[in-house]
Motif scaffolding. Sequence first.
Motif, PDB file in Angstrom:
ATOM      1  N   PHE A  37       1.357  -0.913  -0.008  1.00  0.00           N
ATOM      2  CA  PHE A  37      -0.244  -0.292   0.222  1.00  0.00           C
ATOM      3  C   PHE A  37       0.626   1.272   0.210  1.00  0.00           C
ATOM      4  O   PHE A  37       1.904   1.443   0.922  1.00  0.00           O
ATOM      5  N   LEU A  38       0.238   2.119  -1.410  1.00  0.00           N
ATOM      6  CA  LEU A  38       1.660   3.312  -1.171  1.00  0.00           C
ATOM      7  C   LEU A  38       0.385   4.338  -0.897  1.00  0.00           C
ATOM      8  O   LEU A  38      -0.382   4.497  -1.467  1.00  0.00           O
ATOM      9  N   VAL A  39       0.655   5.713   0.263  1.00  0.00           N
ATOM     10  CA  VAL A  39       0.193   6.663   0.635  1.00  0.00           C
ATOM     11  C   VAL A  39       1.121   7.818   0.482  1.00  0.00           C
ATOM     12  O   VAL A  39       2.397   7.894   1.394  1.00  0.00           O
ATOM     13  N   GLY A  40       0.447   8.492   0.579  1.00  0.00           N
ATOM     14  CA  GLY A  40       1.687   9.774   0.459  1.00  0.00           C
ATOM     15  C   GLY A  40       0.176  11.464   0.724  1.00  0.00           C
ATOM     16  O   GLY A  40      -0.754  11.093   0.386  1.00  0.00           O
ATOM     17  N   THR A  74       1.949  -7.567   3.944  1.00  0.00           N
ATOM     18  CA  THR A  74       1.770  -6.320   3.486  1.00  0.00           C
ATOM     19  C   THR A  74       3.462  -4.904   3.462  1.00  0.00           C
ATOM     20  O   THR A  74       3.511  -5.375   4.890  1.00  0.00           O
ATOM     21  N   HIS A  75       2.954  -4.673   2.815  1.00  0.00           N
ATOM     22  CA  HIS A  75       4.341  -3.296   3.538  1.00  0.00           C
ATOM     23  C   HIS A  75       3.590  -1.966   2.737  1.00  0.00           C
ATOM     24  O   HIS A  75       2.871  -2.211   2.219  1.00  0.00           O
ATOM     25  N   LEU A  76       3.376  -0.988   3.884  1.00  0.00           N
ATOM     26  CA  LEU A  76       2.046  -0.397   4.404  1.00  0.00           C
ATOM     27  C   LEU A  76       3.726   1.180   4.113  1.00  0.00           C
ATOM     28  O   LEU A  76       4.736   1.176   4.632  1.00  0.00           O
ATOM     29  N   ILE A  77       3.704   2.054   3.036  1.00  0.00           N
ATOM     30  CA  ILE A  77       4.292   3.345   2.409  1.00  0.00           C
ATOM     31  C   ILE A  77       4.211   4.232   2.455  1.00  0.00           C
ATOM     32  O   ILE A  77       2.989   4.874   2.009  1.00  0.00           O
ATOM     33  N   HIS A  78       4.536   5.509   3.903  1.00  0.00           N
ATOM     34  CA  HIS A  78       3.577   6.478   3.546  1.00  0.00           C
ATOM     35  C   HIS A  78       4.874   7.024   2.781  1.00  0.00           C
ATOM     36  O   HIS A  78       6.642   7.071   2.762  1.00  0.00           O
ATOM     37  N   LEU A  79       4.827   7.891   2.128  1.00  0.00           N
ATOM     38  CA  LEU A  79       5.517   8.913   1.085  1.00  0.00           C
ATOM     39  C   LEU A  79       5.864  10.263   0.754  1.00  0.00           C
ATOM     40  O   LEU A  79       6.494  10.662   0.920  1.00  0.00           O
ATOM     41  N   GLY A  80       5.733  10.568   2.409  1.00  0.00           N
ATOM     42  CA  GLY A  80       6.635  11.465   2.376  1.00  0.00           C
ATOM     43  C   GLY A  80       4.973  12.894   3.501  1.00  0.00           C
ATOM     44  O   GLY A  80       3.831  13.025   2.829  1.00  0.00           O
ATOM     45  N   ASP A  81       5.748  13.546   3.682  1.00  0.00           N
ATOM     46  CA  ASP A  81       4.333  14.673   4.554  1.00  0.00           C
ATOM     47  C   ASP A  81       4.173  14.439   5.396  1.00  0.00           C
ATOM     48  O   ASP A  81       3.038  13.687   5.476  1.00  0.00           O
ATOM     49  N   THR A  82       4.652  14.719   7.332  1.00  0.00           N
ATOM     50  CA  THR A  82       3.318  14.915   8.179  1.00  0.00           C
ATOM     51  C   THR A  82       3.016  16.557   8.300  1.00  0.00           C
ATOM     52  O   THR A  82       3.961  17.107   7.977  1.00  0.00           O
ATOM     53  N   TYR A  83       2.140  16.896   8.193  1.00  0.00           N
ATOM     54  CA  TYR A  83       1.782  18.011   7.813  1.00  0.00           C
ATOM     55  C   TYR A  83       1.411  18.273   9.448  1.00  0.00           C
ATOM     56  O   TYR A  83       0.982  18.298  10.775  1.00  0.00           O
ATOM     57  N   PHE A  84       2.021  20.127  10.580  1.00  0.00           N
ATOM     58  CA  PHE A  84       2.355  21.190   8.814  1.00  0.00           C
ATOM     59  C   PHE A  84       3.535  21.193   9.011  1.00  0.00           C
ATOM     60  O   PHE A  84       4.344  21.254   8.069  1.00  0.00           O
ATOM     61  N   ALA A  85       4.669  20.865  10.321  1.00  0.00           N
ATOM     62  CA  ALA A  85       5.831  20.771  10.026  1.00  0.00           C
ATOM     63  C   ALA A  85       6.953  19.535  11.176  1.00  0.00           C
ATOM     64  O   ALA A  85       8.001  20.039  11.117  1.00  0.00           O
ATOM     65  N   ASP A  86       6.440  18.804  10.833  1.00  0.00           N
ATOM     66  CA  ASP A  86       6.704  17.495  11.504  1.00  0.00           C
ATOM     67  C   ASP A  86       6.722  17.831  12.931  1.00  0.00           C
ATOM     68  O   ASP A  86       8.028  17.263  13.600  1.00  0.00           O
ATOM     69  N   TRP A  87       6.589  18.337  13.938  1.00  0.00           N
ATOM     70  CA  TRP A  87       6.732  18.674  14.576  1.00  0.00           C
ATOM     71  C   TRP A  87       6.619  17.202  15.763  1.00  0.00           C
ATOM     72  O   TRP A  87       5.480  16.401  14.915  1.00  0.00           O
ATOM     73  N   ALA A  88       6.418  16.527  16.993  1.00  0.00           N
ATOM     74  CA  ALA A  88       6.660  15.777  17.294  1.00  0.00           C
ATOM     75  C   ALA A  88       5.621  15.055  18.087  1.00  0.00           C
ATOM     76  O   ALA A  88       5.213  13.934  17.217  1.00  0.00           O
TER      77      ALA A  88
END
Length: 190
Positions: A66-69, A97-111
């Motif tokens: 699964f690819l999710v961006g 199963t492989h789950l792949i997030h293609l990047g970007d945690t909104y908004f600024a990737d704070w913890a």
Amino acid sequence: GITDITLAPSALPSKSQKLFYSIFDEPGVAYLTAGVKAVAYRKLNGTHPFSDARPVFPLAERSRVFLVGDWATGVGRAQAVAKMISDAIDEEPHLETHLIHLGDTYFADWADECQERFLDHWPKQKPPHVYHWSLNGNHDMYCGGDGYFQKLLGDPRFAEQKKCSNFAIGNQHWQLVGLDTAYADWQLNH
């Protein structure tokens, strides 16, 4: 396997809802100021060290990916996508199963954004049949990558990735290579 995906009505945007997430989907301009703070933080603290590790993982002959961006927004549509993936996994729990997030945690990737917008909603299934991967995106680097490298990749679900922003999954038929294209603007990191 999944041959047809039908979104539940709650997953579809209303006529007044924007199709794409933006900082302006939030009340006020809190996320605009988060971005400014993140850039200032990165200027003062630098960028999280880049890992030269190269995780390589075998892909089973029969498996699914699964690819999710641009998913890590925490909004209802993102949660609906995560539920559809979890439900599909539960239908065939022994299929690798492989789950792949293609990047970007909104908004600024704070913890806290990594926790509240990504990890709290990302499917919970774990090995031995479900493996989790995440690529780096430009939003993940706004605050120097700390949230991505420490919080997100530090989650036990991402253990196979070894806190590295690249990976390879493959067998004799398929090679899936995750490259970090966001660590340094306009440069490809290996």
